[in-house]
Scaffold this motif. Structure first.
Motif, mmCIF file in Angstrom:
data_model
loop_
_atom_site.group_PDB
_atom_site.id
_atom_site.type_symbol
_atom_site.label_atom_id
_atom_site.label_comp_id
_atom_site.label_asym_id
_atom_site.label_seq_id
_atom_site.Cartn_x
_atom_site.Cartn_y
_atom_site.Cartn_z
ATOM 1 N N TYR A 35 0.896 -1.147 0.076
ATOM 2 C CA TYR A 35 0.034 0.076 0.000
ATOM 3 C C TYR A 35 1.061 1.306 -0.066
ATOM 4 O O TYR A 35 2.171 1.074 0.342
ATOM 5 C CB TYR A 35 -0.986 0.050 1.449
ATOM 6 N N THR A 36 0.294 2.449 -0.401
ATOM 7 C CA THR A 36 1.066 3.638 -0.383
ATOM 8 C C THR A 36 0.916 4.662 0.620
ATOM 9 O O THR A 36 1.737 5.539 0.974
ATOM 10 C CB THR A 36 0.710 4.480 -1.667
ATOM 11 N N HIS A 37 -0.220 4.518 1.481
ATOM 12 C CA HIS A 37 -0.477 5.550 2.454
ATOM 13 C C HIS A 37 -1.556 4.892 3.376
ATOM 14 O O HIS A 37 -2.200 3.678 3.231
ATOM 15 C CB HIS A 37 -1.210 6.603 2.075
ATOM 16 N N ALA A 38 -1.507 5.264 4.718
ATOM 17 C CA ALA A 38 -2.644 4.715 5.713
ATOM 18 C C ALA A 38 -3.356 5.932 6.123
ATOM 19 O O ALA A 38 -2.855 7.288 6.143
ATOM 20 C CB ALA A 38 -1.719 4.378 6.965
ATOM 21 N N SER A 39 -4.743 5.720 6.395
ATOM 22 C CA SER A 39 -5.664 6.801 6.782
ATOM 23 C C SER A 39 -6.074 6.495 8.315
ATOM 24 O O SER A 39 -6.216 5.149 8.483
ATOM 25 C CB SER A 39 -6.932 6.778 5.910
ATOM 26 N N TYR A 40 -5.899 7.462 9.096
ATOM 27 C CA TYR A 40 -6.204 7.120 10.728
ATOM 28 C C TYR A 40 -7.415 8.199 10.800
ATOM 29 O O TYR A 40 -7.490 9.569 10.266
ATOM 30 C CB TYR A 40 -5.256 7.166 11.406
ATOM 31 N N THR A 41 -8.056 7.814 11.929
ATOM 32 C CA THR A 41 -9.256 8.802 12.319
ATOM 33 C C THR A 41 -9.359 8.249 13.764
ATOM 34 O O THR A 41 -8.944 7.344 14.176
ATOM 35 C CB THR A 41 -10.536 8.689 11.620
ATOM 36 N N ALA A 42 -9.899 9.495 14.706
ATOM 37 C CA ALA A 42 -10.219 9.178 16.011
ATOM 38 C C ALA A 42 -11.113 10.181 16.518
ATOM 39 O O ALA A 42 -11.463 11.397 15.866
ATOM 40 C CB ALA A 42 -9.124 9.318 16.790
ATOM 41 N N PRO A 43 -11.930 9.919 17.502
ATOM 42 C CA PRO A 43 -13.020 10.752 17.992
ATOM 43 C C PRO A 43 -12.616 12.132 18.297
ATOM 44 O O PRO A 43 -13.213 13.233 18.088
ATOM 45 C CB PRO A 43 -13.728 10.318 19.159
ATOM 46 N N MET A 45 -9.981 13.752 16.734
ATOM 47 C CA MET A 45 -9.557 14.671 15.573
ATOM 48 C C MET A 45 -10.672 15.001 14.873
ATOM 49 O O MET A 45 -12.044 14.720 14.975
ATOM 50 C CB MET A 45 -9.102 13.443 14.544
ATOM 51 N N LYS A 46 -10.541 16.090 14.135
ATOM 52 C CA LYS A 46 -11.491 17.052 13.502
ATOM 53 C C LYS A 46 -12.010 16.614 12.153
ATOM 54 O O LYS A 46 -12.795 16.534 11.681
ATOM 55 C CB LYS A 46 -10.917 18.512 13.313
ATOM 56 N N ALA A 47 -10.750 15.856 11.546
ATOM 57 C CA ALA A 47 -10.902 15.180 10.280
ATOM 58 C C ALA A 47 -9.851 14.057 10.147
ATOM 59 O O ALA A 47 -8.962 13.897 10.826
ATOM 60 C CB ALA A 47 -10.716 16.259 9.151
ATOM 61 N N PRO A 48 -10.094 13.289 9.352
ATOM 62 C CA PRO A 48 -9.221 11.931 8.917
ATOM 63 C C PRO A 48 -7.829 12.526 8.588
ATOM 64 O O PRO A 48 -7.976 13.582 7.863
ATOM 65 C CB PRO A 48 -9.975 11.067 8.158
ATOM 66 N N LYS A 49 -6.826 11.958 9.023
ATOM 67 C CA LYS A 49 -5.495 12.057 8.423
ATOM 68 C C LYS A 49 -4.919 10.953 7.652
ATOM 69 O O LYS A 49 -5.182 9.969 7.661
ATOM 70 C CB LYS A 49 -4.735 12.480 9.581
ATOM 71 N N THR A 50 -3.927 11.617 6.696
ATOM 72 C CA THR A 50 -3.115 10.323 5.830
ATOM 73 C C THR A 50 -1.849 10.395 6.158
ATOM 74 O O THR A 50 -1.182 11.545 6.472
ATOM 75 C CB THR A 50 -3.420 10.598 4.289
ATOM 76 N N ARG A 51 -1.011 9.343 6.428
ATOM 77 C CA ARG A 51 0.216 9.357 6.286
ATOM 78 C C ARG A 51 0.915 8.493 5.125
ATOM 79 O O ARG A 51 0.545 7.359 4.944
ATOM 80 C CB ARG A 51 0.671 8.482 7.662
ATOM 81 N N VAL A 125 -8.809 4.591 14.585
ATOM 82 C CA VAL A 125 -9.059 3.565 13.381
ATOM 83 C C VAL A 125 -7.851 3.833 12.255
ATOM 84 O O VAL A 125 -8.011 5.005 11.809
ATOM 85 C CB VAL A 125 -10.535 3.776 12.748
ATOM 86 N N LEU A 126 -6.937 2.729 12.077
ATOM 87 C CA LEU A 126 -6.304 2.881 10.921
ATOM 88 C C LEU A 126 -6.427 1.920 9.835
ATOM 89 O O LEU A 126 -6.767 0.763 10.090
ATOM 90 C CB LEU A 126 -4.913 2.772 11.510
ATOM 91 N N THR A 127 -6.440 2.719 8.732
ATOM 92 C CA THR A 127 -7.105 1.853 7.532
ATOM 93 C C THR A 127 -5.760 1.856 6.274
ATOM 94 O O THR A 127 -5.572 2.921 6.091
ATOM 95 C CB THR A 127 -8.515 2.258 6.802
ATOM 96 N N THR A 128 -5.630 0.823 5.805
ATOM 97 C CA THR A 128 -4.961 0.523 4.793
ATOM 98 C C THR A 128 -5.540 -0.210 3.719
ATOM 99 O O THR A 128 -6.230 -1.081 3.822
ATOM 100 C CB THR A 128 -3.472 0.047 4.896
ATOM 101 N N GLN A 129 -5.171 0.116 2.252
ATOM 102 C CA GLN A 129 -5.599 -0.759 1.140
ATOM 103 C C GLN A 129 -4.750 -0.564 -0.045
ATOM 104 O O GLN A 129 -4.087 0.366 -0.213
ATOM 105 C CB GLN A 129 -6.973 -0.139 0.791
ATOM 106 N N GLY A 130 -4.811 -1.834 -0.577
ATOM 107 C CA GLY A 130 -3.764 -2.101 -1.729
ATOM 108 C C GLY A 130 -3.943 -3.188 -2.747
ATOM 109 O O GLY A 130 -5.053 -3.627 -2.613
ATOM 110 N N SER A 131 -2.726 -3.784 -3.063
ATOM 111 C CA SER A 131 -2.971 -4.911 -3.562
ATOM 112 C C SER A 131 -2.008 -5.950 -3.111
ATOM 113 O O SER A 131 -0.813 -5.856 -2.582
ATOM 114 C CB SER A 131 -2.626 -5.044 -5.097
#
Length: 133
Positions: A35-43, A45-51, A125-131
């Motif tokens: 995968y190329t990046h990870a998205s994360y969010t938490a209560p 946080m104002k908005a989801p972030k990407t790393r 919550v940390l989310t990743t997706q790819g192949s």
């Protein structure tokens, strides 16, 4: 006599029906899921972030053996397989925060895409997706 034959046939059918999913789970498989990046969010946080991943790519090393899985060297993932997907899941105590961490990684067999969702204390919550290959 017919009753004995019917019972014998029924027991073979039942055994074959049970053995088929177990042999599917027993298959040893190895995947590299990138995968190329990870998205994360938490209560809080104002908005989801990407790393973004360093050098543009990160990966999971997945080894499935004897109905369980190891991901990046971490054992204890349970495995569920169907014709369409491989689902890996693990819940463990978070040694730092004291709560429970849950990880679910799903590989779609048709196109080898994957999605991983990890939830940690306190509801990050940390989310990743790819192949996978």
């Amino acid at each position: 006599m017919n009753t004995k034959i019917n019972l014998f046939v029924a027991s073979i059918a039942l055994t074959a029906g049970i053995a088929t999913p177990l042999t599917a789970l027993a298959e040893d498989k190895q995947y590299t899921c990138s995968y190329t990046h990870a998205s994360y969010t938490a209560p809080f946080m104002k908005a989801p972030k990407t790393r973004n991943c360093p050098e543009g790519r990160c990966s999971y090393s997945v080894v499935i053996k004897n109905g369980s899985a190891v991901v990046n060297g971490v054992a204890g993932f349970s495995v569920e397989q169907s014709d369409e997907q491989i689902k890996l899941s693990r819940t463990a105590k978070d040694p730092v925060m004291g709560g429970m961490d849950t990880t679910n990684l799903t590989i779609n067999k048709s196109d080898m895409s994957f999605k991983s969702v990890k939830t940690t204390t306190p509801s990050v919550v940390l989310t990743t997706q790819g192949s996978c290959s």
